[in-house]
Enzyme design. Structure first.
Site, PDB file in Angstrom:
ATOM      1  N   HIS A  49       0.842  -1.182   0.000  1.00  0.00           N
ATOM      2  CA  HIS A  49       0.000   0.000   0.000  1.00  0.00           C
ATOM      3  C   HIS A  49       0.886   1.244   0.000  1.00  0.00           C
ATOM      4  O   HIS A  49       2.100   1.150   0.192  1.00  0.00           O
ATOM      5  CB  HIS A  49      -0.950   0.010   1.216  1.00  0.00           C
TER       6      HIS A  49
HETATM    7  P1  TYD Z   1      -1.740  -2.982   7.558  1.00  0.00           P
HETATM    8  O1  TYD Z   1      -1.315  -1.557   7.636  1.00  0.00           O
HETATM    9  O2  TYD Z   1      -2.464  -3.426   6.346  1.00  0.00           O
HETATM   10  O3  TYD Z   1      -0.457  -3.928   7.797  1.00  0.00           O
HETATM   11  P2  TYD Z   1       0.806  -4.202   6.845  1.00  0.00           P
HETATM   12  O4  TYD Z   1       1.057  -2.959   6.071  1.00  0.00           O
HETATM   13  O5  TYD Z   1       1.911  -4.558   7.775  1.00  0.00           O
HETATM   14  O6  TYD Z   1       0.481  -5.361   5.956  1.00  0.00           O
HETATM   15  O7  TYD Z   1      -2.590  -3.289   8.871  1.00  0.00           O
HETATM   16  C1  TYD Z   1      -3.033  -4.597   9.185  1.00  0.00           C
HETATM   17  C2  TYD Z   1      -4.324  -4.463   9.970  1.00  0.00           C
HETATM   18  O8  TYD Z   1      -4.111  -3.760  11.197  1.00  0.00           O
HETATM   19  C3  TYD Z   1      -5.387  -3.679   9.210  1.00  0.00           C
HETATM   20  O9  TYD Z   1      -6.645  -4.305   9.512  1.00  0.00           O
HETATM   21  C4  TYD Z   1      -5.362  -2.321   9.847  1.00  0.00           C
HETATM   22  C5  TYD Z   1      -4.933  -2.604  11.267  1.00  0.00           C
HETATM   23  N1  TYD Z   1      -4.128  -1.518  11.859  1.00  0.00           N
HETATM   24  C6  TYD Z   1      -4.667  -0.753  12.880  1.00  0.00           C
HETATM   25  O10 TYD Z   1      -5.810  -0.964  13.331  1.00  0.00           O
HETATM   26  N2  TYD Z   1      -3.909   0.228  13.443  1.00  0.00           N
HETATM   27  C7  TYD Z   1      -2.641   0.494  12.998  1.00  0.00           C
HETATM   28  O11 TYD Z   1      -1.961   1.405  13.531  1.00  0.00           O
HETATM   29  C8  TYD Z   1      -2.102  -0.291  11.916  1.00  0.00           C
HETATM   30  C9  TYD Z   1      -0.727  -0.037  11.376  1.00  0.00           C
HETATM   31  C10 TYD Z   1      -2.891  -1.276  11.387  1.00  0.00           C
END
Ligand code: TYD
Length: 131
Positions: A49
């Site tokens: 992303h």
């Molecule tokens: P995501 O940012 O997609 O993780 P990565 O980039 O490591 O693959 O986040 C994973 C899940 O966690 C998504 O459902 C959003 C949630 N999340 C939060 O609730 N708070 C946060 O601060 C972060 C970073 C993620």
């Protein structure tokens, strides 16, 4: 593309090491949120992303992983394996994290609170957004 590392201060003595970092000095933004990622299976890809406004500093505080950064024009892959520097990931940069070692702990300092509306989760949408 321009890869920017943020060097940290290290204090070392006979008993071990201490690293510290301060917002708006070492970290070029106010730190509103901290999270960390660990226990990632070696074949997993995370991230995939970009953010519209959020800036982050990624720090491998244990183990290692690879980070792919893509600004829509160029791609770079870096290995993060040092506790003594962070990788600055500015807004509107696509990122993917992979090749996590089994002991990897990736610490992330973020310039703002969690906001799903700030995410761009499709690569095509990312290319459109930065046009
Ligand atoms: P995501 O940012 O997609 O993780 P990565 O980039 O490591 O693959 O986040 C994973 C899940 O966690 C998504 O459902 C959003 C949630 N999340 C939060 O609730 N708070 C946060 O601060 C972060 C970073 C993620």
């Amino acid at each position: 593309m321009n890869i920017t590392y943020v060097p940290f201060h290290k204090k070392r003595n006979d008993t071990g090491n201490l690293v510290f970092l301060e917002e708006n000095k070492d970290i070029p933004f106010p730190i509103r949120r901290i999270y960390y990622i660990y226990g990632v299976a070696g074949n997993s890809i995370r991230g995939c992303h970009a953010h519209k406004r959020l800036q982050q500093v990624l720090i491998s505080i244990h183990g290692s992983c690879k980070i792919l950064l893509d600004d829509g024009k160029e791609r770079e892959i870096v290995e993060l394996n040092s506790q003594e520097k962070g990788l600055l990931v500015k807004n509107t940069v696509w990122r993917e994290m992979y090749d996590f070692s089994s002991d990897a702990v990736l610490l992330v300092l973020a310039s703002d609170y969690y906001d799903e509306a700030d995410y761009i989760r499709s690569y095509d949408e990312f290319l459109n957004y930065i046009k």
